[in-house]
Write an enzyme that holds these catalytic residues in place. Structure first.
Site, PDB file in Angstrom:
ATOM      1  N   SER A 157       0.802  -1.224   0.000  1.00 36.65           N
ATOM      2  CA  SER A 157       0.000   0.000   0.000  1.00 36.65           C
ATOM      3  C   SER A 157       0.832   1.270   0.000  1.00 36.65           C
ATOM      4  CB  SER A 157      -0.954   0.009   1.205  1.00 36.65           C
ATOM      5  OG  SER A 157      -1.968  -0.943   1.034  1.00 36.65           O
ATOM      6  N   THR A 203      -7.176  -2.402   7.148  1.00 35.65           N
ATOM      7  CA  THR A 203      -7.108  -3.781   6.677  1.00 35.65           C
ATOM      8  C   THR A 203      -7.211  -4.747   7.851  1.00 35.65           C
ATOM      9  OG1 THR A 203      -5.885  -5.292   5.223  1.00 35.65           O
ATOM     10  CG2 THR A 203      -4.571  -3.944   6.734  1.00 35.65           C
ATOM     11  N   LYS A 211     -11.479  -4.158   9.876  1.00 38.57           N
ATOM     12  CA  LYS A 211     -12.483  -3.583   8.981  1.00 38.57           C
ATOM     13  C   LYS A 211     -13.877  -3.524   9.604  1.00 38.57           C
ATOM     14  CE  LYS A 211     -10.130  -4.745   4.669  1.00 38.57           C
ATOM     15  NZ  LYS A 211     -10.241  -5.364   3.331  1.00 38.57           N
ATOM     16  N   ASN A 228     -13.100   0.102   5.006  1.00 42.40           N
ATOM     17  CA  ASN A 228     -11.658   0.056   4.752  1.00 42.40           C
ATOM     18  C   ASN A 228     -11.051   1.435   4.510  1.00 42.40           C
ATOM     19  OD1 ASN A 228     -12.845   0.150   1.986  1.00 42.40           O
ATOM     20  ND2 ASN A 228     -10.702  -0.070   1.347  1.00 42.40           N
ATOM     21  N   ASP A 268     -13.244  -1.178  -1.082  1.00 41.80           N
ATOM     22  CA  ASP A 268     -12.962  -2.553  -1.498  1.00 41.80           C
ATOM     23  C   ASP A 268     -14.000  -3.032  -2.506  1.00 41.80           C
ATOM     24  OD1 ASP A 268     -10.648  -3.035  -0.073  1.00 41.80           O
ATOM     25  OD2 ASP A 268     -11.674  -3.880   1.664  1.00 41.80           O
ATOM     26  N   GLY A 280     -13.646 -17.861   3.593  1.00 41.22           N
ATOM     27  CA  GLY A 280     -13.418 -16.899   4.662  1.00 41.22           C
ATOM     28  C   GLY A 280     -14.704 -16.220   5.078  1.00 41.22           C
ATOM     29  N   GLY A 297     -14.392 -13.003   7.093  1.00 41.28           N
ATOM     30  CA  GLY A 297     -13.993 -11.721   7.661  1.00 41.28           C
ATOM     31  C   GLY A 297     -14.623 -10.558   6.922  1.00 41.28           C
ATOM     32  N   TYR A 339      -2.622 -10.373  -2.725  1.00 40.46           N
ATOM     33  CA  TYR A 339      -1.759  -9.828  -3.776  1.00 40.46           C
ATOM     34  C   TYR A 339      -0.277 -10.087  -3.516  1.00 40.46           C
ATOM     35  CZ  TYR A 339      -1.490  -6.256  -0.163  1.00 40.46           C
ATOM     36  OH  TYR A 339      -1.334  -5.620   1.045  1.00 40.46           O
TER      37      TYR A 339
END
Length: 418
Positions: free
Chosen positions: A16, A53, A57, A78, A93, A117, A119, A202
């Protein structure tokens, strides 16, 4: 005080700072805050604007004065803007993931989507999937709870899934060997109708799960474009200025190229090392030869094979490749001739690498005594026949090297930079 940054618990994986600095509107920092210090950090409000992040969040929501409609509908934030001590929350996001999926050409209309997931990002994935017209959306984890089903349930009841979106952090650097499926007996073979795999991770550029999707013939995309797109959208909120769409594409391509390795595979004597050194010199990149790295640790490969056998050599070679791939980005890597014989090596090399098979006419390769597995013409041809299908089946690009090494190096560079 003008302070911009990314708030998270652990951020060694983050790109970032690089992205926001390429946007070029403000200084940006990585702000690591332990869970026990989170409330104190937010309460002090010592920032102008932040990206948020894992794992905050949803934790940030109770501290907000205002929450955008999109963030409310998703249930995750975010981006937080500090206006005179009042915190305003947004979700970019959604834009990032939606643009990633559309850019990949994935059509979710009437699709069955499995989201790995549960989250904050999983909520975004559900909102995007719904917005794009998915007919069934299921959260999946190791164990079922609430509206989350287990991986075993997914394999049994949703074998007709069209898309899988991974929102779990499993497989993120530095734990790059991991996958969400490590503790369960399922694979992509359990989902024979899968049309695409989307990963929000990523770093690495491709997770182990994404690489395995590719090896199974399933189109996949990683989360780097999403990260850049959401960062550009966040920058618009930070500054109140519109940023041209071309900025997102430009930063994404620049960063992907910067992080990706060039990996050369092929027979011993095919010219990998020479081609690799030429390409590395011209591109200003570090050059790594896995055989040379092996020699530094274990001695010459030929001596090691004679003393310990081929199986022990392959074990040691895999360990060298693991060490190299663990932290290496933006390099040129030349591999040993038999490195492709183990899938785990291919997975590790492909996570951050584009693989080029350097194919040289077997009659132009000279057998040598320092290659005990291909020390004469008959053995060389046998190895070539055994491995050819693996070389072609695991590479991204097939390069013929029947002229000068400079010509092959140029072919590699032209493909890589295009």
């Amino acid at each position: 005080m003008n302070r911009y940054g990314l708030l998270g618990e652990k951020l060694p994986h983050s790109f970032s700072k690089e992205i926001h600095e390429k946007i070029g509107k403000y200084d940006f920092e990585l702000i690591e805050v332990a869970k026990e210090d989170f409330a104190d950090f937010v309460s002090k409000r010592e920032f102008t604007a932040i990206n948020v992040t894992i794992p905050y969040k949803r934790d940030i929501i109770p501290y907000l004065y205002y929450m955008s409609d999109r963030a409310k509908s998703i249930g995750a934030v975010n981006v937080v803007l500090n206006k005179e001590g009042k915190l305003y929350g947004y979700n970019t996001d959604f834009v990032g993931l939606r643009n990633l999926i559309l850019r990949a050409g994935f059509d979710l209309k009437n699709a069955v989507v499995l989201i790995l997931g549960s989250g904050g990002t999983s909520m975004t994935a559900r909102a995007v999937s719904s917005d794009l017209g998915a007919k069934a959306i299921k959260f999946v984890e190791c164990e079922a709870h609430g509206e989350v089903i287990s991986y075993a349930d997914a394999a049994r009841d949703y074998a007709d899934a069209d898309f899988i979106i991974n929102t779990s952090p499993c497989g993120m650097y530095p734990d790059s060997d991991a996958t969400p499926w490590d503790t369960v007996d399922i694979s992509f073979a359990n989902f024979p109708k899968l049309k695409g795999f989307v990963d929000v991770i990523y770093n690495p550029l491709r997770t182990t799960l994404a690489v395995k999707a590719g090896l199974a013939g399933i189109p996949s995309v990683n989360g780097l474009y999403m990260l850049v797109a959401q960062a550009v959208a966040a920058a618009e909120i930070f500054t109140g200025e519109k940023i041209d769409d071309s900025v997102t594409e430009g930063i994404y391509k620049e960063l992907f190229l910067q992080k990706q390795n060039i990996v050369l595979t092929g027979m011993p004597g095919s010219g990998k090392s020479t081609i690799g050194m030429l390409a590395a010199e011209k591109l200003g990149r570090k050059f790594i030869d896995t055989d040379e790295e092996f020699t530094k640790v274990y001695g010459a490969p030929a001596d090691y094979i004679k003393a310990n056998g081929e199986a022990a050599f392959r074990d040691a070679e895999s360990e060298i490749i693991r060490r190299i791939c663990e932290h290496t980005t933006g390099a040129v890597i030349s591999t040993g001739g038999g490195a492709v014989l183990r899938e785990q090596n291919i997975v590790r090399l492909r996570r951050n690498g584009r693989i080029y098979f350097i194919d040289r006419d077997i009659d132009l390769i000279v057998p040598t005594d320092d290659r005990p597995l291909s020390s004469d013409r008959e053995m060389l041809k046998k190895r070539y026949e055994e491995r050819y299908g693996i070389y072609t089946g695991t590479c991204d690009v097939h390069i013929t090297n029947d002229k000068e090494a400079e010509d092959a190096a140029l072919k590699v560079m032209e493909d890589f930079l295009r």
